[in-house]
Scaffold this active site. Sequence first.
Site, PDB file in Angstrom:
ATOM      1  N   ASP A   7     -27.568 -16.670  10.392  1.00 27.91           N
ATOM      2  CA  ASP A   7     -26.710 -16.789   8.539  1.00 27.91           C
ATOM      3  C   ASP A   7     -28.214 -16.822   7.739  1.00 27.91           C
ATOM      4  O   ASP A   7     -28.640 -17.322   7.262  1.00 27.91           O
ATOM      5  CB  ASP A   7     -26.508 -18.093   9.046  1.00 27.91           C
ATOM      6  CG  ASP A   7     -25.842 -18.930   7.692  1.00 27.91           C
ATOM      7  OD1 ASP A   7     -25.050 -18.135   6.865  1.00 27.91           O
ATOM      8  OD2 ASP A   7     -25.228 -19.885   6.972  1.00 27.91           O
ATOM      9  N   GLU A  70     -24.557 -11.927   9.762  1.00 26.29           N
ATOM     10  CA  GLU A  70     -23.119 -12.399   8.237  1.00 26.29           C
ATOM     11  C   GLU A  70     -23.137 -11.475   7.580  1.00 26.29           C
ATOM     12  O   GLU A  70     -24.684 -11.390   6.922  1.00 26.29           O
ATOM     13  CB  GLU A  70     -23.451 -14.286   8.213  1.00 26.29           C
ATOM     14  CG  GLU A  70     -21.574 -13.933   7.445  1.00 26.29           C
ATOM     15  CD  GLU A  70     -21.330 -15.535   6.852  1.00 26.29           C
ATOM     16  OE1 GLU A  70     -21.338 -15.657   6.157  1.00 26.29           O
ATOM     17  OE2 GLU A  70     -22.128 -16.539   7.488  1.00 26.29           O
ATOM     18  N   ASP A 142     -26.302 -24.864   8.775  1.00 20.51           N
ATOM     19  CA  ASP A 142     -26.567 -23.150   8.158  1.00 20.51           C
ATOM     20  C   ASP A 142     -27.331 -22.478   9.951  1.00 20.51           C
ATOM     21  O   ASP A 142     -26.581 -21.889  10.077  1.00 20.51           O
ATOM     22  CB  ASP A 142     -27.978 -23.578   8.051  1.00 20.51           C
ATOM     23  CG  ASP A 142     -28.249 -23.763   6.206  1.00 20.51           C
ATOM     24  OD1 ASP A 142     -27.034 -22.879   5.917  1.00 20.51           O
ATOM     25  OD2 ASP A 142     -28.685 -24.315   6.351  1.00 20.51           O
TER      26      ASP A 142
END
EC number: 3.1.21.10
Length: 157
Positions: A7, A70, A142
């Site tokens: 992430d 991501e 996260d």
Amino acid sequence: MRILGLDPGLARVGYGVLEVDEQRRNQPEMVDCGIISTDAGRGEGERMVEIARDLRQLLRLHRPDLAAVEKFFFYRSSNTIAVVQARGVLIMTLARFQIPTVEYPPMQIKLALAGSGHADKGEVQDAVMRELRLNERPKPDDAADALAVGLTAWFQR
């Protein structure tokens, strides 16, 4: 198969490592999760170097077969641009280690885990907890998000 979910962020990069026995088609198991954090007092370039260095250490430690990151499609602020730059550092470092990499936008991650592309963060984290058979949500957020990215890669294989 070992999957590394990432992430991206400039201040904090979430990571989650999953292990799956492909022969048995087992459910993924969490091996590790956490964050790579950078010093806000440093310049952007130095922070990017920190991210690359710490990611290299993770790659050497966990030796993933696949990485999932991501992906962002829009830029709303200068802060978002820094996140996209940090994402580029992740992609470059993974390429240097010759790790196959897949990318997923947030809506696809939400859809894969919670069944709706408009699911909120809590719904996605609950799905991560359920899929990995955890007793509580992974922390920090996260890291939970990175596990969601990794699970998406497993579901989409």
